[in-house]
Design a protein around this motif. Sequence first.
Motif, PDB file in Angstrom:
ATOM      1  N   LEU A 106      40.783  43.495  36.045  1.00  0.00           N
ATOM      2  CA  LEU A 106      40.875  44.427  37.171  1.00  0.00           C
ATOM      3  C   LEU A 106      39.644  45.324  37.322  1.00  0.00           C
ATOM      4  O   LEU A 106      39.096  45.414  38.423  1.00  0.00           O
ATOM      5  CB  LEU A 106      42.153  45.265  37.046  1.00  0.00           C
ATOM      6  CG  LEU A 106      42.505  46.087  38.283  1.00  0.00           C
ATOM      7  CD1 LEU A 106      42.780  45.199  39.468  1.00  0.00           C
ATOM      8  CD2 LEU A 106      43.694  46.975  38.012  1.00  0.00           C
ATOM      9  N   PRO A 107      39.161  45.989  36.253  1.00  0.00           N
ATOM     10  CA  PRO A 107      37.989  46.860  36.444  1.00  0.00           C
ATOM     11  C   PRO A 107      36.781  46.088  36.965  1.00  0.00           C
ATOM     12  O   PRO A 107      36.037  46.609  37.790  1.00  0.00           O
ATOM     13  CB  PRO A 107      37.721  47.401  35.034  1.00  0.00           C
ATOM     14  CG  PRO A 107      38.994  47.255  34.315  1.00  0.00           C
ATOM     15  CD  PRO A 107      39.665  46.042  34.875  1.00  0.00           C
ATOM     16  N   VAL A 108      36.580  44.855  36.503  1.00  0.00           N
ATOM     17  CA  VAL A 108      35.436  44.053  36.957  1.00  0.00           C
ATOM     18  C   VAL A 108      35.601  43.728  38.440  1.00  0.00           C
ATOM     19  O   VAL A 108      34.669  43.868  39.233  1.00  0.00           O
ATOM     20  CB  VAL A 108      35.295  42.769  36.106  1.00  0.00           C
ATOM     21  CG1 VAL A 108      34.186  41.882  36.663  1.00  0.00           C
ATOM     22  CG2 VAL A 108      34.989  43.123  34.659  1.00  0.00           C
ATOM     23  N   SER A 109      36.802  43.315  38.840  1.00  0.00           N
ATOM     24  CA  SER A 109      37.069  43.013  40.255  1.00  0.00           C
ATOM     25  C   SER A 109      36.796  44.233  41.121  1.00  0.00           C
ATOM     26  O   SER A 109      36.193  44.127  42.188  1.00  0.00           O
ATOM     27  CB  SER A 109      38.522  42.583  40.446  1.00  0.00           C
ATOM     28  OG  SER A 109      38.672  41.227  40.110  1.00  0.00           O
ATOM     29  N   MET A 110      37.246  45.408  40.647  1.00  0.00           N
ATOM     30  CA  MET A 110      37.097  46.618  41.445  1.00  0.00           C
ATOM     31  C   MET A 110      35.634  47.040  41.529  1.00  0.00           C
ATOM     32  O   MET A 110      35.174  47.498  42.579  1.00  0.00           O
ATOM     33  CB  MET A 110      37.973  47.732  40.868  1.00  0.00           C
ATOM     34  CG  MET A 110      39.446  47.475  41.145  1.00  0.00           C
ATOM     35  SD  MET A 110      40.528  48.662  40.367  1.00  0.00           S
ATOM     36  CE  MET A 110      40.488  49.968  41.569  1.00  0.00           C
ATOM     37  N   ALA A 111      34.892  46.868  40.441  1.00  0.00           N
ATOM     38  CA  ALA A 111      33.464  47.208  40.452  1.00  0.00           C
ATOM     39  C   ALA A 111      32.737  46.298  41.451  1.00  0.00           C
ATOM     40  O   ALA A 111      31.917  46.763  42.248  1.00  0.00           O
ATOM     41  CB  ALA A 111      32.888  47.051  39.053  1.00  0.00           C
ATOM     42  N   GLY A 112      33.057  45.004  41.423  1.00  0.00           N
ATOM     43  CA  GLY A 112      32.446  44.055  42.359  1.00  0.00           C
ATOM     44  C   GLY A 112      32.795  44.395  43.795  1.00  0.00           C
ATOM     45  O   GLY A 112      31.956  44.322  44.697  1.00  0.00           O
ATOM     46  N   LEU A 113      34.043  44.806  43.978  1.00  0.00           N
ATOM     47  CA  LEU A 113      34.515  45.198  45.319  1.00  0.00           C
ATOM     48  C   LEU A 113      33.704  46.398  45.817  1.00  0.00           C
ATOM     49  O   LEU A 113      33.246  46.419  46.967  1.00  0.00           O
ATOM     50  CB  LEU A 113      36.004  45.553  45.237  1.00  0.00           C
ATOM     51  CG  LEU A 113      36.741  45.806  46.538  1.00  0.00           C
ATOM     52  CD1 LEU A 113      36.726  44.569  47.398  1.00  0.00           C
ATOM     53  CD2 LEU A 113      38.175  46.230  46.263  1.00  0.00           C
ATOM     54  N   ALA A 114      33.495  47.387  44.939  1.00  0.00           N
ATOM     55  CA  ALA A 114      32.735  48.584  45.312  1.00  0.00           C
ATOM     56  C   ALA A 114      31.299  48.209  45.692  1.00  0.00           C
ATOM     57  O   ALA A 114      30.761  48.717  46.677  1.00  0.00           O
ATOM     58  CB  ALA A 114      32.737  49.581  44.159  1.00  0.00           C
ATOM     59  N   LEU A 115      30.700  47.284  44.930  1.00  0.00           N
ATOM     60  CA  LEU A 115      29.330  46.850  45.226  1.00  0.00           C
ATOM     61  C   LEU A 115      29.262  46.171  46.595  1.00  0.00           C
ATOM     62  O   LEU A 115      28.356  46.430  47.383  1.00  0.00           O
ATOM     63  CB  LEU A 115      28.842  45.882  44.149  1.00  0.00           C
ATOM     64  CG  LEU A 115      28.390  46.513  42.833  1.00  0.00           C
ATOM     65  CD1 LEU A 115      28.181  45.457  41.768  1.00  0.00           C
ATOM     66  CD2 LEU A 115      27.089  47.278  43.055  1.00  0.00           C
ATOM     67  N   SER A 116      30.246  45.316  46.875  1.00  0.00           N
ATOM     68  CA  SER A 116      30.259  44.601  48.159  1.00  0.00           C
ATOM     69  C   SER A 116      30.421  45.578  49.317  1.00  0.00           C
ATOM     70  O   SER A 116      29.761  45.446  50.349  1.00  0.00           O
ATOM     71  CB  SER A 116      31.390  43.575  48.182  1.00  0.00           C
ATOM     72  OG  SER A 116      31.215  42.644  47.138  1.00  0.00           O
ATOM     73  N   VAL A 117      31.311  46.566  49.124  1.00  0.00           N
ATOM     74  CA  VAL A 117      31.532  47.566  50.186  1.00  0.00           C
ATOM     75  C   VAL A 117      30.261  48.381  50.402  1.00  0.00           C
ATOM     76  O   VAL A 117      29.876  48.649  51.542  1.00  0.00           O
ATOM     77  CB  VAL A 117      32.727  48.482  49.814  1.00  0.00           C
ATOM     78  CG1 VAL A 117      32.803  49.675  50.747  1.00  0.00           C
ATOM     79  CG2 VAL A 117      34.030  47.691  49.874  1.00  0.00           C
TER      80      VAL A 117
END
Length: 262
Positions: A78-89
């Motif tokens: 989950l933390p990795v997915s969320m970090a990637g999501l933040a980068l994409s946003v």
Amino acid sequence: MVPCQRCGATLDPSARSCPYCGTTTAHAYALDQQREAQAFHAQQHAQASARARAEQEIVKQARIGLIVTALGFFICCLPVSMAGLALSVRAKMNARRYQLIAPPTSTLGLVLGIFGTLAVMALWVNYIFFVESKEERRAELDRRAAMLSLTKETACEIVKERLEDEGYKTDPNVFSPTCNGALERRSDRATLEGVSFDIPGKQKVTITACFARGQRWEVVELSEDGTCGLARADAGAKVAEPVPVDAAPSASARSIPRPKRR
Ligand SMILES: [Zn+2]
């Protein structure tokens, strides 16, 4: 020498204004315009290079975002997915700030990030429900096992619980105890014959479960030879020392192959 446009006085060609009437010279206008044009050009250039740098940066951000979300998705973190999501946003927001078209990798990262985050959350919810239902099942069995009467169904459930506690796999495809034999009850003892279950990697095992009732009905022995040590002791009680009710499981119980602890 040039004449003043207003009073006609003779002026130095480099003069910016007439020393007599104060009129700004054509030369001064031309200089101002030139300077303005230069400043405008420099600004345009600076903006263009800033945009180009921003575009490179955004493409990089979007690519890293995509890699991180893909990683998070595949390792279910989950933390990795969320970090990637933040980068994409962030890549998308920066693209909007510079009025650039967001790179497709940022959209892909966004989708994968959202999907990965939801998938992990769904796994958690599933796990929590699984644990809850297992606890409910155990509580219900506890209640039934505490009753005086012992039904064959309850006896079979108690055996399953015992096998679970021993660490046998509970995957229904691998481990599926079936109770085909008869249940025999005598006061606070009971015997359930024909309990079959699979041991992963081994063949089907059929045992006899031996029960005793203390606070509740418990399995005291899983016997492979079909007889219960306690029953044998009971039968021979007239000539031999009786075995205590809460005797430790006999050697035959330990002879059933033990599963690997996870
Ligand atoms: Zn003048």
